[in-house]
Design a protein around this motif. Structure first.
Motif, PDB file in Angstrom:
ATOM      1  N   GLU A   1      10.758  20.571   4.348  1.00  0.00           N
ATOM      2  CA  GLU A   1      11.223  19.340   3.690  1.00  0.00           C
ATOM      3  C   GLU A   1      10.557  18.066   4.215  1.00  0.00           C
ATOM      4  O   GLU A   1      10.994  16.964   3.896  1.00  0.00           O
ATOM      5  CB  GLU A   1      12.753  19.197   3.782  1.00  0.00           C
ATOM      6  N   ARG A   2       9.504  18.201   5.028  1.00  0.00           N
ATOM      7  CA  ARG A   2       8.775  17.036   5.542  1.00  0.00           C
ATOM      8  C   ARG A   2       7.371  17.010   4.967  1.00  0.00           C
ATOM      9  O   ARG A   2       6.666  18.024   4.984  1.00  0.00           O
ATOM     10  CB  ARG A   2       8.693  17.077   7.075  1.00  0.00           C
ATOM     11  N   ARG A   3       6.969  15.842   4.479  1.00  0.00           N
ATOM     12  CA  ARG A   3       5.598  15.690   3.981  1.00  0.00           C
ATOM     13  C   ARG A   3       4.662  15.534   5.173  1.00  0.00           C
ATOM     14  O   ARG A   3       5.033  14.947   6.184  1.00  0.00           O
ATOM     15  CB  ARG A   3       5.510  14.465   3.070  1.00  0.00           C
ATOM     16  N   GLY A   4       3.432  16.051   5.019  1.00  0.00           N
ATOM     17  CA  GLY A   4       2.490  16.003   6.128  1.00  0.00           C
ATOM     18  C   GLY A   4       1.088  15.631   5.693  1.00  0.00           C
ATOM     19  O   GLY A   4       0.875  14.975   4.676  1.00  0.00           O
ATOM     20  N   HIS A   5       0.128  16.098   6.466  1.00  0.00           N
ATOM     21  CA  HIS A   5      -1.303  15.842   6.237  1.00  0.00           C
ATOM     22  C   HIS A   5      -2.034  17.166   6.114  1.00  0.00           C
ATOM     23  O   HIS A   5      -1.529  18.173   6.560  1.00  0.00           O
ATOM     24  CB  HIS A   5      -1.886  15.047   7.415  1.00  0.00           C
ATOM     25  N   PRO A   6      -3.217  17.131   5.558  1.00  0.00           N
ATOM     26  CA  PRO A   6      -3.955  15.974   5.041  1.00  0.00           C
ATOM     27  C   PRO A   6      -3.362  15.480   3.723  1.00  0.00           C
ATOM     28  O   PRO A   6      -2.595  16.183   3.074  1.00  0.00           O
ATOM     29  CB  PRO A   6      -5.370  16.513   4.851  1.00  0.00           C
ATOM     30  N   ALA A   7      -3.743  14.270   3.351  1.00  0.00           N
ATOM     31  CA  ALA A   7      -3.304  13.665   2.100  1.00  0.00           C
ATOM     32  C   ALA A   7      -4.524  13.452   1.210  1.00  0.00           C
ATOM     33  O   ALA A   7      -5.587  13.087   1.699  1.00  0.00           O
ATOM     34  CB  ALA A   7      -2.630  12.320   2.372  1.00  0.00           C
ATOM     35  N   VAL A   8      -4.357  13.702  -0.069  1.00  0.00           N
ATOM     36  CA  VAL A   8      -5.421  13.439  -1.042  1.00  0.00           C
ATOM     37  C   VAL A   8      -4.931  12.309  -1.947  1.00  0.00           C
ATOM     38  O   VAL A   8      -3.813  12.368  -2.467  1.00  0.00           O
ATOM     39  CB  VAL A   8      -5.764  14.689  -1.877  1.00  0.00           C
ATOM     40  N   LEU A   9      -5.772  11.288  -2.094  1.00  0.00           N
ATOM     41  CA  LEU A   9      -5.376  10.085  -2.842  1.00  0.00           C
ATOM     42  C   LEU A   9      -6.394   9.751  -3.923  1.00  0.00           C
ATOM     43  O   LEU A   9      -7.603   9.808  -3.674  1.00  0.00           O
ATOM     44  CB  LEU A   9      -5.309   8.881  -1.894  1.00  0.00           C
ATOM     45  N   ARG A  10      -5.895   9.366  -5.084  1.00  0.00           N
ATOM     46  CA  ARG A  10      -6.767   8.910  -6.171  1.00  0.00           C
ATOM     47  C   ARG A  10      -7.218   7.469  -5.923  1.00  0.00           C
ATOM     48  O   ARG A  10      -6.520   6.688  -5.291  1.00  0.00           O
ATOM     49  CB  ARG A  10      -6.025   8.954  -7.498  1.00  0.00           C
ATOM     50  N   ARG A  11      -8.369   7.158  -6.481  1.00  0.00           N
ATOM     51  CA  ARG A  11      -8.956   5.817  -6.342  1.00  0.00           C
ATOM     52  C   ARG A  11      -7.977   4.717  -6.751  1.00  0.00           C
ATOM     53  O   ARG A  11      -7.978   3.639  -6.153  1.00  0.00           O
ATOM     54  CB  ARG A  11     -10.237   5.715  -7.166  1.00  0.00           C
ATOM     55  N   LEU A  12      -7.133   4.964  -7.718  1.00  0.00           N
ATOM     56  CA  LEU A  12      -6.242   3.900  -8.190  1.00  0.00           C
ATOM     57  C   LEU A  12      -5.294   3.410  -7.101  1.00  0.00           C
ATOM     58  O   LEU A  12      -4.704   2.343  -7.230  1.00  0.00           O
ATOM     59  CB  LEU A  12      -5.455   4.339  -9.428  1.00  0.00           C
ATOM     60  N   LEU A  13      -5.174   4.157  -5.997  1.00  0.00           N
ATOM     61  CA  LEU A  13      -4.355   3.700  -4.861  1.00  0.00           C
ATOM     62  C   LEU A  13      -5.161   2.924  -3.824  1.00  0.00           C
ATOM     63  O   LEU A  13      -4.570   2.285  -2.954  1.00  0.00           O
ATOM     64  CB  LEU A  13      -3.686   4.892  -4.172  1.00  0.00           C
ATOM     65  N   PHE A  14      -6.478   2.981  -3.902  1.00  0.00           N
ATOM     66  CA  PHE A  14      -7.304   2.380  -2.846  1.00  0.00           C
ATOM     67  C   PHE A  14      -7.032   0.889  -2.663  1.00  0.00           C
ATOM     68  O   PHE A  14      -6.883   0.422  -1.539  1.00  0.00           O
ATOM     69  CB  PHE A  14      -8.792   2.596  -3.112  1.00  0.00           C
ATOM     70  N   GLN A  15      -6.984   0.126  -3.771  1.00  0.00           N
ATOM     71  CA  GLN A  15      -6.770  -1.317  -3.633  1.00  0.00           C
ATOM     72  C   GLN A  15      -5.387  -1.618  -3.078  1.00  0.00           C
ATOM     73  O   GLN A  15      -5.216  -2.528  -2.273  1.00  0.00           O
ATOM     74  CB  GLN A  15      -6.988  -2.048  -4.958  1.00  0.00           C
ATOM     75  N   GLU A  16      -4.409  -0.825  -3.487  1.00  0.00           N
ATOM     76  CA  GLU A  16      -3.055  -1.015  -2.963  1.00  0.00           C
ATOM     77  C   GLU A  16      -3.038  -0.785  -1.442  1.00  0.00           C
ATOM     78  O   GLU A  16      -2.376  -1.508  -0.707  1.00  0.00           O
ATOM     79  CB  GLU A  16      -2.088  -0.054  -3.658  1.00  0.00           C
ATOM     80  N   ILE A  17      -3.796   0.191  -0.990  1.00  0.00           N
ATOM     81  CA  ILE A  17      -3.904   0.441   0.457  1.00  0.00           C
ATOM     82  C   ILE A  17      -4.594  -0.737   1.137  1.00  0.00           C
ATOM     83  O   ILE A  17      -4.144  -1.215   2.177  1.00  0.00           O
ATOM     84  CB  ILE A  17      -4.650   1.757   0.734  1.00  0.00           C
ATOM     85  N   MET A  18      -5.678  -1.206   0.537  1.00  0.00           N
ATOM     86  CA  MET A  18      -6.418  -2.328   1.128  1.00  0.00           C
ATOM     87  C   MET A  18      -5.536  -3.582   1.222  1.00  0.00           C
ATOM     88  O   MET A  18      -5.688  -4.383   2.140  1.00  0.00           O
ATOM     89  CB  MET A  18      -7.676  -2.635   0.309  1.00  0.00           C
ATOM     90  N   ASP A  19      -4.603  -3.744   0.294  1.00  0.00           N
ATOM     91  CA  ASP A  19      -3.730  -4.917   0.279  1.00  0.00           C
ATOM     92  C   ASP A  19      -2.493  -4.754   1.164  1.00  0.00           C
ATOM     93  O   ASP A  19      -1.732  -5.717   1.344  1.00  0.00           O
ATOM     94  CB  ASP A  19      -3.266  -5.211  -1.157  1.00  0.00           C
TER      95      ASP A  19
END
Length: 192
Positions: A117-135
């Protein structure tokens, strides 16, 4: 830990070489390694690899600062990226392959393994999240972003506890390898 985690031995590998070998075996291209305060010790050990090495000049700013550095250097054609912290070297090649396939066959914004029940790594992320991460402010970290995108998340159930176990202490290292850290590093302890 008292020693660069990336260079801790695990079998015939180090933490970083185990992760890089896994990524190579699953066909990942364009791997970026972000190094911090031990860059001078680690970089020579991976110099012969086909990876881009970036040194975070302010590693004390935390993990998100390193993620932002890596994202800022990605090929603009990259549709997604994988984030894999070096202190989780025990993740199997099979799990990484399966996670990539799950992500690729979904419309999810991110894909994560989930154990007990715990989320872990590695994580795969789509480009559409990149700017949100940068901000995202450094002190906030990625957890709020992950929570905001729960409806857009693909979870891969697994029994592999390595996806949720960070190797942060000598006790964690012993649990992972069955070897005392001092023994693995060839350090003798007087009056033990």
């Amino acid at each position: 830990m008292g020693f660069p985690k990336a260079l801790l031995p695990i079998g015939q590998d180090t933490f970083i070489s185990r992760i890089l070998n896994t990524l190579e075996h699953v066909g990942m291209k364009g791997t970026t390694v972000v190094l911090g305060s031990h860059a001078g010790q680690i970089e020579p050990r991976i110099r012969d690899r086909r990876v881009r090495v970036i040194v975070n000049p302010r590693p004390s700013d935390g993990q998100l600062s390193s993620i932002k550095l890596a994202l800022s250097t990605l090929d603009p054609a990259s549709e997604a990226c994988m984030l894999w912290p070096v202190d989780q070297p025990g993740i199997s090649e099979t799990l990484v392959r399966t996670l990539i396939l799950k992500f690729a066959s979904s419309n999810a914004h991110l894909a994560l393994p989930q154990c007990r029940e715990r989320r872990g790594h590695p994580a795969v992320l789509r480009r559409l999240l990149f700017q949100e991460i940068m901000d995202t402010p450094l002190q906030e970290g990625l957890k709020p972003l992950v929570l905001r995108h729960q409806p857009d998340m693909a979870l891969l159930p697994t029994d592999e506890s390595a996806v949720i176990e960070d190797i942060d202490t000598p006790e964690d290292y012993f649990h992972l390898t069955g070897i005392r850290l001092e023994e693995a590093l060839g350090i003798s302890r007087a009056n033990d």
